[in-house]
Design an enzyme around this catalytic site. Structure first.
Site, mmCIF file in Angstrom:
data_model
loop_
_atom_site.group_PDB
_atom_site.id
_atom_site.type_symbol
_atom_site.label_atom_id
_atom_site.label_comp_id
_atom_site.label_asym_id
_atom_site.label_seq_id
_atom_site.Cartn_x
_atom_site.Cartn_y
_atom_site.Cartn_z
ATOM 1 N N ARG A 227 -3.512 5.220 -8.394
ATOM 2 C CA ARG A 227 -4.383 4.174 -7.845
ATOM 3 C C ARG A 227 -5.704 4.822 -7.448
ATOM 4 O O ARG A 227 -5.708 5.764 -6.635
ATOM 5 C CB ARG A 227 -3.774 3.532 -6.589
ATOM 6 N N GLU B 258 -7.829 4.577 -5.264
ATOM 7 C CA GLU B 258 -8.185 4.105 -3.917
ATOM 8 C C GLU B 258 -9.501 4.766 -3.537
ATOM 9 O O GLU B 258 -9.617 5.980 -3.554
ATOM 10 C CB GLU B 258 -7.105 4.507 -2.891
ATOM 11 N N ARG C 77 -2.419 6.619 4.843
ATOM 12 C CA ARG C 77 -1.275 5.966 4.179
ATOM 13 C C ARG C 77 -1.435 5.834 2.666
ATOM 14 O O ARG C 77 -0.573 5.304 1.997
ATOM 15 C CB ARG C 77 -1.053 4.575 4.781
ATOM 16 N N HIS C 78 -2.580 6.284 2.142
ATOM 17 C CA HIS C 78 -2.832 6.116 0.710
ATOM 18 C C HIS C 78 -3.025 7.454 -0.002
ATOM 19 O O HIS C 78 -3.692 8.339 0.515
ATOM 20 C CB HIS C 78 -4.094 5.277 0.491
ATOM 21 N N GLU D 48 3.997 -0.955 5.357
ATOM 22 C CA GLU D 48 4.650 -1.464 4.142
ATOM 23 C C GLU D 48 5.208 -0.293 3.334
ATOM 24 O O GLU D 48 4.520 0.682 3.095
ATOM 25 C CB GLU D 48 3.607 -2.220 3.312
ATOM 26 N N SER E 203 7.078 -3.341 -2.239
ATOM 27 C CA SER E 203 6.788 -4.728 -2.612
ATOM 28 C C SER E 203 7.740 -5.122 -3.717
ATOM 29 O O SER E 203 8.100 -4.277 -4.551
ATOM 30 C CB SER E 203 5.399 -4.857 -3.241
ATOM 31 N N ARG F 57 5.751 6.997 1.331
ATOM 32 C CA ARG F 57 5.684 6.100 2.499
ATOM 33 C C ARG F 57 7.019 6.093 3.232
ATOM 34 O O ARG F 57 7.071 6.108 4.456
ATOM 35 C CB ARG F 57 5.377 4.670 2.057
HETATM 36 P P1 AMO Z 1 2.561 -2.340 -4.782
HETATM 37 O O1 AMO Z 1 1.195 -2.272 -5.372
HETATM 38 O O2 AMO Z 1 2.685 -3.062 -3.478
HETATM 39 O O3 AMO Z 1 3.548 -3.087 -5.779
HETATM 40 O O4 AMO Z 1 3.156 -0.887 -4.632
HETATM 41 C C1 AMO Z 1 4.513 -0.688 -4.288
HETATM 42 C C2 AMO Z 1 4.638 0.334 -3.162
HETATM 43 O O5 AMO Z 1 4.006 1.543 -3.541
HETATM 44 C C3 AMO Z 1 3.447 2.166 -2.400
HETATM 45 N N1 AMO Z 1 2.011 2.390 -2.604
HETATM 46 C C4 AMO Z 1 1.355 3.503 -2.272
HETATM 47 N N2 AMO Z 1 1.772 4.650 -1.696
HETATM 48 C C5 AMO Z 1 0.848 5.618 -1.490
HETATM 49 N N3 AMO Z 1 -0.449 5.516 -1.834
HETATM 50 C C6 AMO Z 1 -0.912 4.381 -2.421
HETATM 51 N N4 AMO Z 1 -2.189 4.310 -2.784
HETATM 52 C C7 AMO Z 1 -0.002 3.313 -2.659
HETATM 53 N N5 AMO Z 1 -0.112 2.083 -3.228
HETATM 54 C C8 AMO Z 1 1.116 1.553 -3.173
HETATM 55 C C9 AMO Z 1 3.711 1.263 -1.213
HETATM 56 C C10 AMO Z 1 3.948 -0.071 -1.878
HETATM 57 O O6 AMO Z 1 4.764 -0.898 -1.094
HETATM 58 N N6 AMO Z 1 4.567 -3.559 -9.234
HETATM 59 C C11 AMO Z 1 4.689 -3.743 -7.792
HETATM 60 C C12 AMO Z 1 6.114 -3.533 -7.332
HETATM 61 C C13 AMO Z 1 7.097 -4.582 -7.836
HETATM 62 O O7 AMO Z 1 6.855 -5.766 -7.580
HETATM 63 O O8 AMO Z 1 8.084 -4.211 -8.471
HETATM 64 C C14 AMO Z 1 3.758 -2.768 -7.093
HETATM 65 O O9 AMO Z 1 3.306 -1.789 -7.631
HETATM 66 O O10 AMO Z 1 4.866 1.740 -0.553
#
Ligand code: AMO
Length: 429
Positions: free
Chosen positions: A211, A213, A219-220, A352, A355, A403
């Site tokens: 990602r 970001e 947290r990211h 979170e 998801s 996370r």
């Molecule tokens: P989502 O985008 O919410 O959902 O991502 C799922 C989980 O991934 C973790 N997460 C991260 N952890 C660390 N750094 C980040 N930048 C980051 N972004 C996300 C979180 C988050 O809850 N395809 C859907 C999932 C599904 O519906 O099956 C998805 O990617 O813990």
């Protein structure tokens, strides 16, 4: 190479001849004695060198910290040392000398700043408590994997170089892929769903998700480990139940395997009770509102709002029935009111962790959802095609492994749960 691990020494008979290999953590010289604390991946032991047995004692006392050594000697379980056991050394080989000074101390009581630690991560990770984090991460994943296997899931690997965004276009990393446009995948979402149409109807994947970001937060990460499942002939209720049990089994495996690591980290953890509470998005808005935080319908719940919800439900809970406007195109709208979806997030207090949702399985509805989200269905033809020839109803989730570690081990920064974190400013080591 024949060797004994320091962690096993206590269980050997007194007087056993042992061979220890590791790092010289501390060297202390007295008149007729030199003590060397040797550390390996399982612990540490003090080796005692007596002048009467060694001609090169002066050389030994100038041995640099963190040099790699091999020590042979007799195990003494009657030792007066703090640990209650030591090795009476009969020989030492210095296998590889460490330069000094060290860019980062291993046993310094004051921790260096985070940047220095990450710049010298291989040394930072030599600190036993840092090793504990990754041993726990491994056990957690092992427990989750084992559970999913028992539930008839198979582990799959899907492409990480992809042609389409899944979680929104803004945070994509483009890659040069010959003459085509390509990206690093944000989630295995599209491929795990396509696999449901392939007849393998329970899949999971543990892999990197990327990602872009823009902002550095605690947290990211720009590359994290996503634990994903997808299950056919299922809805969001069965996927949620799979999730809470997988998390429980992961934690139970940590409890079974890592008691000394948890002790090193000063943590007491319990197996969570399932089922976790389910709270709707609307209930969360009400809780926030009663605490003076107004969230307009269709807007994401702010950290401030989630703090109030978290206080009420403690530890793990699900937030369910999110508005359609907040969830990706693949999320199934509620039959009775399509402003809401069959979706959920797993939360730990205000954070979170996962998801998930039931997915749209009807190709016409899917096409409509693409258009509502302002996306061009033709860019996703390879995905929609899999829905036209017999796609079962399905559901799944994506869990951020770092996370989960962060909340379980009470880490203040997600980078602590990542060996070599990638963030806005860091791409080495
Ligand atoms: P989502 O985008 O919410 O959902 O991502 C799922 C989980 O991934 C973790 N997460 C991260 N952890 C660390 N750094 C980040 N930048 C980051 N972004 C996300 C979180 C988050 O809850 N395809 C859907 C999932 C599904 O519906 O099956 C998805 O990617 O813990």
């Amino acid at each position: 190479m024949e060797r004994n691990f320091t962690g096993d020494l206590r269980n050997l008979p007194d007087g056993t001849n042992v061979i220890i290999m590791g790092w010289a953590q501390e060297i202390r010289s007295l008149k007729n004695l030199v003590f060397v604390v040797i550390r390996d991946s399982t612990g540490q032991v003090q080796a005692t060198f007596k002048r009467e047995n060694f001609s090169n004692m002066d050389q030994l006392s100038t041995l640099s910290r963190e040099s790699v050594i091999r020590v042979e000697g007799k195990l003494n379980l009657q030792s007066k040392s703090k640990a209650g056991f030591e090795v009476e050394a009969s020989s030492i080989n210095v296998i590889n000398v460490s330069e000094s000074p060290l860019p980062l101390g291993i046993i310094d009581p004051v921790e260096a700043d985070f940047e220095t630690r990450l710049n010298n991560r291989f040394l930072d990770l030599r600190k036993p408590v840092k090793g504990s984090i990754f041993r726990i991460k491994s056990s957690m994943l092992w427990g989750i994997r084992e559970y999913l296997h028992q539930q008839n899931f198979i582990e799959v690997q899907t492409p990480k170089i992809v042609a389409a965004a899944t979680e929104g276009g803004a945070d994509l990393f483009p890659v040069e892929y010959f003459e085509k446009e390509a990206y690093l995948n944000q989630s295995p979402q599209l491929y795990k769903e396509i696999l449901i149409a392939s007849g393998i109807d329970r899949v999971f994947e543990v892999g990197p998700a990327f990602r872009a970001e823009e902002h550095n937060t605690v947290r990211h990460l720009n590359e994290f480990t996503s634990v994903d499942i997808e299950m056919g002939f299922s809805d969001h209720h069965s996927a949620m139940s799979m999730l809470e049990n997988a998390v429980k089994k992961g934690i139970e495996n940590v409890l079974k395997t890592n008691s000394s690591d948890l002790q090193a980290l000063g943590l007491k953890i319990e197996s969570p009770k399932v089922p976790f509470p389910r709270i709707s998005y609307e209930e969360c808005r009400k809780i926030a509102s009663s605490n003076g935080v107004e969230i307009p319908f269709g807007e994401d719940l702010s950290v401030e709002a989630l703090k109030f919800v978290g206080e009420k439900f403690h530890d793990f809970y699900f937030i369910v029935d999110w508005p359609s406007s907040l969830r990706p195109f693949y999320t199934m709208p509620k039959e009775e009111d399509d402003r809401y979806t069959n979706s959920y997030d797993l939360q730990y207090r205000e954070k979170e962790i996962t998801s998930g949702a039931q997915r749209v399985h009807n190709p016409d509805l899917l096409t409509k959802r693409f258009m509502e989200k302002g996306l061009k269905p033709e860019n996703f033809e390879f995905y929609i095609k899999a829905f036209r020839y017999g796609m079962p109803p399905h559901a799944g989730w994506g869990l951020g492994l770092e996370r989960l570690l962060m909340i379980l081990l009470d880490l203040q920064n997600i980078r602590e749960a990542t060996l070599f974190p990638r963030d806005r400013t860091r791409i080495v080591p």
